[in-house]
Enzyme design. Structure first.
Site, PDB file in Angstrom:
ATOM      1  N   ILE A 148       1.215   3.803  -5.373  1.00 43.77           N
ATOM      2  CA  ILE A 148       0.481   3.161  -6.472  1.00 43.77           C
ATOM      3  C   ILE A 148      -0.626   2.259  -5.910  1.00 43.77           C
ATOM      4  CG2 ILE A 148       0.678   1.592  -8.453  1.00 43.77           C
ATOM      5  CD1 ILE A 148       3.556   2.730  -8.840  1.00 43.77           C
ATOM      6  N   GLU A 200      12.333 -10.725 -17.918  1.00 42.02           N
ATOM      7  CA  GLU A 200      11.809  -9.604 -18.682  1.00 42.02           C
ATOM      8  C   GLU A 200      12.880  -9.136 -19.658  1.00 42.02           C
ATOM      9  OE1 GLU A 200      10.157  -5.556 -17.145  1.00 42.02           O
ATOM     10  OE2 GLU A 200       8.988  -7.164 -16.240  1.00 42.02           O
ATOM     11  N   MET A 257       0.854  -1.205   0.000  1.00 44.80           N
ATOM     12  CA  MET A 257       0.000   0.000   0.000  1.00 44.80           C
ATOM     13  C   MET A 257       0.882   1.245   0.000  1.00 44.80           C
ATOM     14  SD  MET A 257      -3.041   1.028  -0.315  1.00 44.80           S
ATOM     15  CE  MET A 257      -4.364  -0.128   0.076  1.00 44.80           C
ATOM     16  N   GLY A 258       1.661   1.390  -1.063  1.00 44.09           N
ATOM     17  CA  GLY A 258       2.405   2.636  -1.283  1.00 44.09           C
ATOM     18  C   GLY A 258       1.542   3.567  -2.118  1.00 44.09           C
ATOM     19  N   HIS A 306       5.432  -4.392 -19.724  1.00 46.72           N
ATOM     20  CA  HIS A 306       5.893  -3.405 -18.718  1.00 46.72           C
ATOM     21  C   HIS A 306       5.566  -1.978 -19.194  1.00 46.72           C
ATOM     22  CE1 HIS A 306       8.970  -2.818 -15.228  1.00 46.72           C
ATOM     23  NE2 HIS A 306       8.040  -1.872 -15.211  1.00 46.72           N
ATOM     24  N   ARG A 332       6.945  -5.925  -9.898  1.00 48.04           N
ATOM     25  CA  ARG A 332       8.143  -6.443 -10.561  1.00 48.04           C
ATOM     26  C   ARG A 332       7.940  -7.941 -10.778  1.00 48.04           C
ATOM     27  NH1 ARG A 332       9.229  -1.970 -11.773  1.00 48.04           N
ATOM     28  NH2 ARG A 332      11.138  -0.793 -11.360  1.00 48.04           N
TER      29      ARG A 332
HETATM   30  C1  DGY Z   1       9.135   2.095 -12.350  1.00 43.66           C
HETATM   31  O1  DGY Z   1       9.334   3.302 -12.505  1.00 43.66           O
HETATM   32  O2  DGY Z   1       9.714   1.449 -11.485  1.00 43.66           O
HETATM   33  C2  DGY Z   1       8.149   1.448 -13.241  1.00 43.66           C
HETATM   34  O3  DGY Z   1       8.233   0.073 -13.195  1.00 43.66           O
HETATM   35  C3  DGY Z   1       8.279   1.949 -14.669  1.00 43.66           C
HETATM   36  O4  DGY Z   1       7.109   1.596 -15.345  1.00 43.66           O
END
Ligand code: DGY
Length: 327
Positions: A158, A267, A155-156, A286, A238
């Protein structure tokens, strides 16, 4: 007076990095292959700053070749590509770009969550390939959102932005995080629960934690087996937070219903990877922060961090402020 040498690992639109013009000697690497390679590496010994992407490894070996380095600026919010303790030991501040990609990433999270829930890739493919017969009462049925439960892992900024959006769809909210966030609970009615309970109770699980030793492989076989059989996993954090091999089995054997991935491990995910063969797995490359505005602001902030570091000032967004004597 000679300008400080800066290594930029990948070309960026000139207008995004306009603030560097006339202030640094900029050496730019090629678009491919990713990372510091070839010619650029030859200039590490004189580099005073590095402007890098999340695909660039900045580790002990690279730092050892850059004795004059005074700042590392990552054009990303995540810094798992950088050995932060090694930079800190050398007194090198590391910058990142929080905030400016929050909305773009939360929007993309909802887009892929909805897309997986309503089976957009399968139904769009079927329509295009001539499998759209008559309107079918039972065709392409997906998941309901209103009244379902979304579990947010991390819960940051984003995670919170996803929670705000999810409320508009009538989702109930659970979250797990290193520490509770009472202000989020008060504002959004989210319930703080241990990860095990979140996995067991959620219809959608969305990952927004940083990648670190604690979260690497967090969603492993046991975690996937703990989820509901009808659940959908969303990863916009990630790739290595999820065990890819376990996810293939989970999706093949029906431990969970579907996955929507903005990030993968490895990735990029090679075309022959089994995840692509699964109709219940949506994969996008991504693109969480891939809006014109977000990417430009990320580059601009990366330049601000870089210039501050070169001037010996505190970076506007620094992940290791202890190099400035802060705790
Ligand atoms: C970040 O900035 O870490 C994101 O993954 C880029 O989309």
């Amino acid at each position: 007076m000679s300008l400080p040498t800066i290594l930029l690992s990948h070309p960026l639109p000139p207008e995004w990095i306009a603030s560097l013009a006339g202030r640094v000697r900029l050496l730019t690497g090629p678009a491919e292959p990713p990372g510091f390679s070839g010619e650029l590496l030859a200039h590490l010994d004189v580099a005073e700053g590095i402007l890098c992407l999340l695909t660039d490894r900045v580790d002990e070996a690279l730092l050892a070749r850059a004795p004059r380095l005074r700042v590392v600026s990552n054009m990303a919010v995540g810094v798992d590509n950088i050995d932060i303790p090694a930079c800190t030991r050398r007194g090198i501040p590391v910058g990142h770009t929080p905030g400016v990609l929050t909305d773009a990433t939360a929007d993309l999270t909802m887009a892929i969550l909805l897309s997986a829930a309503r089976r957009l890739p399968e139904s769009a493919r079927d329509a295009r390939q001539g499998r759209w017969g008559t309107w079918s009462p039972t065709g392409w049925l997906g998941a309901d959102l209103r009244g379902a439960t979304l579990g947010i892992v991390g819960m940051g900024k984003i995670g919170r932005a996803v929670a705000e959006r999810a409320r508009g769809f009538g989702l109930r909210l659970l979250y797990s995080n290193p520490a509770p966030r009472p202000e989020v609970e008060a504002a959004l009615g989210a319930e703080y629960v241990p990860l095990e309970a979140l996995l067991r109770r959620s219809d959608f699980v969305s990952l927004h934690c940083p990648l670190n030793p604690r979260t690497r492989g967090l969603i492993d076989e046991a975690a996937l087996r703990a989820m509901k059989p009808g659940a959908i996993l969303v990863n916009a954090a990630r790739g290595p937070v999820v065990d890819s091999a376990a996810l293939v089995r989970a999706l093949t054997e029906g431990w969970i219903a579907a996955a929507a991935l903005d990030v993968t491990d490895p990735e990029p995910l090679p075309p022959e990877h089994p995840l692509y063969a699964l109709p219940n797995c949506l994969i996008v490359p991504h693109i969480g922060s891939a809006t014109h505005g977000a990417r430009r602001r990320m580059a601009e902030i990366a330049c601000e961090n870089l210039l501050a570091g070169l001037a010996g000032k505190r970076l506007p967004h620094c992940v290791n402020p202890q190099v400035f004597g802060d705790v």
